[in-house]
Design an enzyme around this catalytic site. Structure first.
Site, PDB file in Angstrom:
ATOM      1  N   LYS A 200       6.303  13.803 -10.937  1.00  0.00           N
ATOM      2  CA  LYS A 200       6.033  12.659 -11.713  1.00  0.00           C
ATOM      3  C   LYS A 200       7.084  12.273 -12.663  1.00  0.00           C
ATOM      4  O   LYS A 200       7.727  13.188 -12.831  1.00  0.00           O
ATOM      5  CB  LYS A 200       4.582  12.718 -12.424  1.00  0.00           C
ATOM      6  CG  LYS A 200       3.273  12.837 -11.634  1.00  0.00           C
ATOM      7  CD  LYS A 200       3.193  11.522 -10.979  1.00  0.00           C
ATOM      8  CE  LYS A 200       1.787  11.620 -10.048  1.00  0.00           C
ATOM      9  NZ  LYS A 200       0.538  11.914 -10.770  1.00  0.00           N
ATOM     10  N   ARG A 234      -2.795  19.311  -7.291  1.00  0.00           N
ATOM     11  CA  ARG A 234      -2.161  18.310  -5.985  1.00  0.00           C
ATOM     12  C   ARG A 234      -0.757  18.441  -5.946  1.00  0.00           C
ATOM     13  O   ARG A 234      -0.096  17.681  -7.000  1.00  0.00           O
ATOM     14  CB  ARG A 234      -2.987  16.878  -6.082  1.00  0.00           C
ATOM     15  CG  ARG A 234      -2.619  15.851  -5.174  1.00  0.00           C
ATOM     16  CD  ARG A 234      -3.412  14.697  -5.657  1.00  0.00           C
ATOM     17  NE  ARG A 234      -3.394  13.749  -4.405  1.00  0.00           N
ATOM     18  CZ  ARG A 234      -2.122  12.908  -4.280  1.00  0.00           C
ATOM     19  NH1 ARG A 234      -1.343  12.881  -5.231  1.00  0.00           N
ATOM     20  NH2 ARG A 234      -2.139  12.023  -3.446  1.00  0.00           N
TER      21      ARG A 234
END
Length: 255
Positions: A200, A234
């Site tokens: 991210k 995840r």
């Protein structure tokens, strides 16, 4: 949870696994790396904007040549979709978990579907746009409260629900970091937590790197998330993440 994007425009892998044969080969490799779940998505949600919406029919067309083969590998499969129609198709193909990036607050048919099929559902916090002025942790808490109310009204059992604070989604990079730091607060909801910090953008603000160069930051975030109570992480880099978690657990077990 290993990530398999069957999309041409993923922020993390740029469509590397869009072709069905490539996606299936990646799933086989992923299984060898040791995930507990494979999360398959056919519509990019690109947490920083710029995703191209597609119809349920297009999403199903992308999944149809891939999903049965991935299910056949023997690892539980979750379907990453915002559409109940697509979720129902995936369940019919053998997927066993729903992963809704709008936390039951997008498609009103999602909660009734999960209740009718009696499958686990991951409900993620999301916002249409980031607002740096808000208290993001309070926003997530209010969102989760609404999600759980929707779930109860639809007849979902509490045990079916996993909560995901949605790192990167509708958040500034600073808010993503604040969200990770606040994980212990979200445990008050009494549901397992999933954290998807893999590759991210917040990592880039701490240590500049392209998405493919953010493995170190992803591992750091996920290890700390597990220490703070996350039950599932995840990740795109399954082998590295599984190894890091196993080594950390071995050290903790030796204390």
């Amino acid at each position: 949870m290993g990530v398999l994007n069957v999309t041409p425009d993923s922020f993390s892998d740029g469509g590397r696994f869009f072709a069905p044969e490539t996606a299936i080969a990646q799933a086989r490799k992923m299984v060898a790396d040791g995930p507990d779940i494979i999360d398959v998505g056919a519509e990019s949600t690109r947490p920083y904007g710029g995703a191209t919406p597609i119809t349920a029919a297009d999403e199903i067309a992308r999944l149809a040549p891939v999903l049965p083969a991935v299910v056949g590998l023997g690892v539980p499969v979750s379907i990453d979709t915002m559409k109940a129609e697509v979720a129902a198709f995936a369940l019919d193909q053998g997927a066993t978990i729903l992963n809704d990036v709008w936390g039951l607050q997008g498609d009103p048919a999602m909660a009734p579907l999960a209740a009718a099929r009696r499958v686990p559902i991951i409900a993620m916090h999301n916002r249409k746009a980031a607002d740096p002025a808000i208290d993001i942790v309070a926003d997530i808490e209010a969102f989760f409260a609404r999600t759980l109310a929707i779930a109860e009204a639809a007849g979902l059992e509490a045990e079916q629900i996993v909560l995901d604070p949605g790192i990167g989604f509708g958040k500034t990079p600073q808010q993503s970091i604040a969200t990770l730091a606040a994980l212990p607060r979200f445990r008050a909801f009494g549901r397992p937590l999933l954290v998807g910090a893999s590759r991210k953008r917040f990592i880039d603000t701490v240590s500049p790197a392209t998405p493919q160069e953010r493995i170190g930051g992803s591992l750091a975030a996920h290890l700390l998330a597990v220490l703070d109570g996350a039950a599932i992480v995840r990740a795109h880099d399954v082998q590295e993440t599984a190894q890091a978690l196993r080594v950390a657990q071995a050290i903790r077990n030796a204390r």
